[in-house]
Scaffold this motif. Structure first.
Motif, PDB file in Angstrom:
ATOM      1  N   GLY A 281       0.811  -1.207   0.000  1.00  0.00           N
ATOM      2  CA  GLY A 281       0.000   0.000   0.000  1.00  0.00           C
ATOM      3  C   GLY A 281       0.844   1.257   0.000  1.00  0.00           C
ATOM      4  O   GLY A 281       1.919   1.302   0.600  1.00  0.00           O
TER       5      GLY A 281
ATOM      6  N   ARG B 293      -1.697   6.333  -2.504  1.00  0.00           N
ATOM      7  CA  ARG B 293      -2.775   6.312  -3.497  1.00  0.00           C
ATOM      8  C   ARG B 293      -2.960   7.663  -4.194  1.00  0.00           C
ATOM      9  O   ARG B 293      -4.057   7.987  -4.662  1.00  0.00           O
TER      10      ARG B 293
ATOM     11  N   TYR C 286      -2.165  -5.883  -5.104  1.00  0.00           N
ATOM     12  CA  TYR C 286      -1.635  -5.913  -3.749  1.00  0.00           C
ATOM     13  C   TYR C 286      -1.208  -7.320  -3.354  1.00  0.00           C
ATOM     14  O   TYR C 286      -1.924  -8.295  -3.542  1.00  0.00           O
TER      15      TYR C 286
END
Length: 404
Positions: free
Chosen positions: A262, A265, A361
């Motif tokens: 992650g 974004r 992911y």
């Protein structure tokens, strides 16, 4: 492929290629070639064995290949009796020859030699300087490339004070002869070993001859306009953004391999979603900037936005030329750096795939650097950054399509 950090867990007798092999460039492959027994094929399997004193029964481990070897009638224990905890990394590395498992005898019933690469962990330079050394090929990459060549075993010698103190004669007698039972050795002509790096490749030939061991010396190789093939030359090319030089010396595109994790974004908010690739901390990073890349995914792609020239579902050239590959590639752009436009502090590797969408992911990506597009720079606004990224994508799409 069998990988171990304990000589007592090694499969013997061996045919040994000896060196650091960081990068596994064209010169390194000339050192490895003489010890290979066979051509690589499908049905890959890799087994890691630690040097810890923990016994494991290979025969009852369902993760291991059933044909995993019965060693011939030599002094070595079978793998089920060896020290070390075994783990299967099947699919991480490949390939094993079809119909030729790791058995201790050849088709004529004669004891065969296990093609073995012997290297050092940590890198001797790191041991002596106390400074972490950035590597062109961290362990997982090195194992994958060696397995693609057909190497059957990797022995990672723990480089410590005891090993560093061995003289050249002691190293040959203790490590190569007594523990690894080497019958054939291959090194580069500039190889140095033993206490204070006093032993030369010619010394190795002389010492090994006393034990009836043949030593092949691979000559130094040049590439292009007389540029010597070396790991340091590759690092220099990568650091300056000269991918043509770096990739030419490597004999393949330099790759950034890691797991998608992650991120912030931010890319999604400006229409260019990116996958944040977490690399091994010891991985050598190229010059900060933007690159055109071909990206492969280990466990299959999800879906693509549309059929386009950016997406190719085929068997491309493998990491090692001349070996089969079942990888599929998607074109993209990757940014390596600290993202100064958004005040980033730590280097990141973020890849945007062209004409593709899906959930990445936790997947392992390998981004092969094809062309250096531009250095990292700070933009006045996110809109300016967005405009530049679109330009980068257009250039990369055109360039990568032309190179197919």
């Amino acid at each position: 492929m069998w990988v171990t950090s304990s000589c007592t867990a090694a499969l013997t007798p061996t045919s040994v290629a000896l060196g650091n092999f960081d990068g596994l460039h064209l010169g390194h492959r000339q050192v490895v070639q003489p010890i290979l027994n066979r051509s690589p094929g499908p049905n890959s399997a890799t087994v890691f064995a630690s040097g810890q004193n923990t016994r494991s029964n290979v025969d009852t481990d369902q993760n291991l290949p059933r044909e995993y070897p019965a060693i011939g009638e030599n002094d070595s224990a079978a793998p089920s009796d060896r020290a070390g905890t075994s783990h299967n990394f099947e699919g991480l590395i490949g390939p094993r020859a079809e119909g030729n498992s790791l058995s201790g005898r050849d088709s004529d019933g004669v004891d065969r030699l296990y093609s073995t690469v012997v290297t050092f962990d940590p890198h001797p330079q790191e041991f002596f300087t106390g400074q972490p050394k950035k590597l062109l090929t961290p362990l997982a990459e090195k194992v994958e490339l060696l397995a693609a060549m057909g190497v059957e075993q990797l022995v990672l010698l723990p480089f410590d004070r005891e090993l560093a103190a061995l003289t050249a004669c002691e190293f040959v007698e203790e490590i190569l002869v007594r523990q690894l039972k080497a019958s054939r050795i291959s090194v580069g002509v500039d190889f140095r070993f033993g206490r204070g790096r006093a032993g030369t490749a010619v010394d190795l030939q002389s010492i090994a001859a006393g034990y009836g061991i043949d030593v092949a010396l691979a000559p130094l190789h040049n590439c292009g306009e007389g540029d010597r093939i070396s790991s340091s030359g590759i690092r220099e090319g990568l650091a300056s953004g000269d991918l043509t030089r770096a990739n030419q010396l490597l004999g393949r595109p330099y790759s950034l391999v890691g797991t998608v994790v992650g991120g912030q974004r931010l890319g999604r908010t400006i229409g260019f979603p990116t996958a944040n690739i977490e690399l091994p901390p010891e991985k050598f990073l190229p010059r900060f900037g933007v690159y055109a890349v071909r990206v492969s995914l280990k466990h299959g792609w999800e879906k693509m936005k549309e059929e386009s020239s950016s997406y190719r579902w085929e068997n491309p050239k493998s990491l090692i030329p001349g070996t089969p590959s079942n990888l599929s590639f998607v074109n993209g752009v990757v940014n390596v750096g600290c993202r100064p436009t958004v005040d980033g502090l730590q280097p990141t590797v973020e890849v945007h795939l062209l004409d593709w969408s899906g959930d990445l992911y936790g997947k392992t990506l390998s981004a092969s650097l094809v062309e250096f597009l531009r250095p990292e720079q700070k933009f006045a606004s996110l809109d300016a950054l967005k405009t530049q990224i679109q330009t980068d994508c257009d250039i990369a799409r055109s360039l990568l399509t032309a190179k197919v």
